[in-house]
Motif scaffolding. Structure first.
Motif, PDB file in Angstrom:
ATOM      1  N   GLU A 187       0.828  -1.204   0.000  1.00  0.00           N
ATOM      2  CA  GLU A 187       0.000   0.000   0.000  1.00  0.00           C
ATOM      3  C   GLU A 187       0.864   1.257   0.000  1.00  0.00           C
ATOM      4  O   GLU A 187       0.516   2.256  -0.655  1.00  0.00           O
ATOM      5  N   LEU A 188       1.968   1.204   0.734  1.00  0.00           N
ATOM      6  CA  LEU A 188       2.886   2.349   0.768  1.00  0.00           C
ATOM      7  C   LEU A 188       3.411   2.678  -0.619  1.00  0.00           C
ATOM      8  O   LEU A 188       3.410   3.849  -1.036  1.00  0.00           O
ATOM      9  N   GLY A 195       2.151   9.902  -5.552  1.00  0.00           N
ATOM     10  CA  GLY A 195       2.653  11.130  -4.949  1.00  0.00           C
ATOM     11  C   GLY A 195       1.983  11.505  -3.650  1.00  0.00           C
ATOM     12  O   GLY A 195       1.983  12.672  -3.259  1.00  0.00           O
ATOM     13  N   ARG A 196       1.434  10.499  -2.917  1.00  0.00           N
ATOM     14  CA  ARG A 196       0.684  10.781  -1.699  1.00  0.00           C
ATOM     15  C   ARG A 196       1.424  10.380  -0.421  1.00  0.00           C
ATOM     16  O   ARG A 196       0.839  10.382   0.646  1.00  0.00           O
ATOM     17  N   ALA A 197       2.690  10.007  -0.519  1.00  0.00           N
ATOM     18  CA  ALA A 197       3.394   9.514   0.674  1.00  0.00           C
ATOM     19  C   ALA A 197       4.795  10.112   0.771  1.00  0.00           C
ATOM     20  O   ALA A 197       5.764   9.408   1.048  1.00  0.00           O
ATOM     21  N   ARG A 198       4.887  11.403   0.545  1.00  0.00           N
ATOM     22  CA  ARG A 198       6.207  12.042   0.530  1.00  0.00           C
ATOM     23  C   ARG A 198       6.849  12.141   1.907  1.00  0.00           C
ATOM     24  O   ARG A 198       8.026  12.444   2.026  1.00  0.00           O
ATOM     25  N   THR A 199       6.073  11.920   2.958  1.00  0.00           N
ATOM     26  CA  THR A 199       6.620  11.939   4.317  1.00  0.00           C
ATOM     27  C   THR A 199       6.683  10.532   4.914  1.00  0.00           C
ATOM     28  O   THR A 199       6.788  10.371   6.124  1.00  0.00           O
ATOM     29  N   SER A 200       6.612   9.520   4.064  1.00  0.00           N
ATOM     30  CA  SER A 200       6.607   8.142   4.533  1.00  0.00           C
ATOM     31  C   SER A 200       7.969   7.757   5.114  1.00  0.00           C
ATOM     32  O   SER A 200       8.968   8.456   4.929  1.00  0.00           O
ATOM     33  N   TRP A 216      14.247   1.148  -0.223  1.00  0.00           N
ATOM     34  CA  TRP A 216      13.796   0.884   1.145  1.00  0.00           C
ATOM     35  C   TRP A 216      12.478   0.124   1.152  1.00  0.00           C
ATOM     36  O   TRP A 216      12.269  -0.756   1.989  1.00  0.00           O
ATOM     37  N   VAL A 217      11.592   0.439   0.224  1.00  0.00           N
ATOM     38  CA  VAL A 217      10.337  -0.308   0.119  1.00  0.00           C
ATOM     39  C   VAL A 217      10.624  -1.775  -0.195  1.00  0.00           C
ATOM     40  O   VAL A 217      10.015  -2.689   0.388  1.00  0.00           O
ATOM     41  N   ILE A 218      11.565  -2.017  -1.097  1.00  0.00           N
ATOM     42  CA  ILE A 218      11.937  -3.388  -1.452  1.00  0.00           C
ATOM     43  C   ILE A 218      12.519  -4.112  -0.239  1.00  0.00           C
ATOM     44  O   ILE A 218      12.223  -5.296   0.003  1.00  0.00           O
ATOM     45  N   VAL A 219      13.330  -3.402   0.538  1.00  0.00           N
ATOM     46  CA  VAL A 219      13.895  -4.008   1.754  1.00  0.00           C
ATOM     47  C   VAL A 219      12.785  -4.340   2.751  1.00  0.00           C
ATOM     48  O   VAL A 219      12.759  -5.428   3.342  1.00  0.00           O
ATOM     49  N   PHE A 220      11.850  -3.400   2.934  1.00  0.00           N
ATOM     50  CA  PHE A 220      10.706  -3.667   3.816  1.00  0.00           C
ATOM     51  C   PHE A 220       9.972  -4.933   3.379  1.00  0.00           C
ATOM     52  O   PHE A 220       9.625  -5.791   4.202  1.00  0.00           O
ATOM     53  N   LEU A 221       9.725  -5.020   2.076  1.00  0.00           N
ATOM     54  CA  LEU A 221       8.968  -6.157   1.552  1.00  0.00           C
ATOM     55  C   LEU A 221       9.755  -7.460   1.728  1.00  0.00           C
ATOM     56  O   LEU A 221       9.177  -8.501   2.084  1.00  0.00           O
TER      57      LEU A 221
END
Length: 239
Positions: A187-188, A195-200, A216-221
């Motif tokens: 979802e992130l 363009g809705r998660a610039r402070t994620s 970082w998203v790939i690492v999280f996943l």
């Protein structure tokens, strides 16, 4: 019965082992955990549990890296905010920002480890302890409400539930955390593409490390899926 007798009784139950679920029981609890993640209406409620673990992980990482934890807020839209003070950059800030998304999966992995050794009641009482510690850091009414309700529910099962109910609850909760953890990561990324998660957390990490947010998203996943594979194997072989 004195307080010491009650604590002694709890410790005896926690340190002991419980009868594991049958193979069919493990599969049924996995199915329940999957439904809690997959059904949209249910996910709107159950996601609060993921948020609790997410923000709790931020808070724990902040404390472990020497930052000053100022408080945690949980909101009705299932978002949350953890505020800590310390150096605005450096390893402590990176660890604190990173901990949130892997947090639920790592909690689930730890629970799966204990269940693999037939410590279902230990899982439930550790959850009670973590929720009690988290409650001390909550700074808004809705957050207090959510954590208190979760804590009361787990205490009720731990204290009055039968052995089978306690084991089933521990398995469902563990499956849920393992299966749910990857979904907020997906979802992130969908929000980031719009363009809705610039402070994620991923974008904060990108600013702190100059490593792209997508990495970082790939690492999280990878972490959440890895925990699911390992934890799921432990649960399936615990019977």
């Amino acid at each position: 019965m004195s307080v010491s007798d009650v604590l002694s009784s709890i410790w005896g139950d926690v340190s002991g082992t419980q009868q594991p679920l049958s193979e069919r029981g493990v599969m049924l609890t996995a199915a329940v955990g999957a439904l809690l993640v997959a059904v949209p209406v249910v996910w709107g409620v159950s996601r609060h549990v993921v948020t609790i673990a997410h923000e709790g992980a931020h808070g724990l990482a902040a404390l472990m890296t020497g930052r000053s934890l100022q408080g945690i807020r949980l909101h009705s839209d299932t978002s949350g905010l953890t505020v800590s003070r310390g150096k605005p950059r450096g390893p402590g800030m990176v660890a604190t920002a990173f901990a949130g998304y892997p947090g639920p999966a790592l909690v689930g992995l730890g629970a799966a480890f204990l269940l693999g050794r037939q410590h279902a009641l230990a899982v439930l009482w550790l959850v009670v302890l973590l929720l009690a510690l988290l409650l001390l850091q909550i700074r808004n009414f809705f957050g207090l409400y959510v954590v208190a309700v979760a804590g009361i529910a787990v205490v009720a099962v731990s204290w009055w539930g039968s052995g089978q109910l306690q084991s089933a609850a521990a398995y469902v909760g563990t499956w849920f955390l393992l299966l749910a953890a990857p979904r907020p990561v997906v979802e992130l990324q969908l929000q980031r593409r719009r363009g809705r998660a610039r402070t994620s957390d991923a974008d904060l990490l990108a600013r702190l490390t100059r490593v792209p947010g997508l990495i970082w998203v790939i690492v999280f996943l990878a972490v959440t899926l890895g925990c699911l594979v390992v934890g799921g194997r432990w649960l399936l072989t615990a019977t």
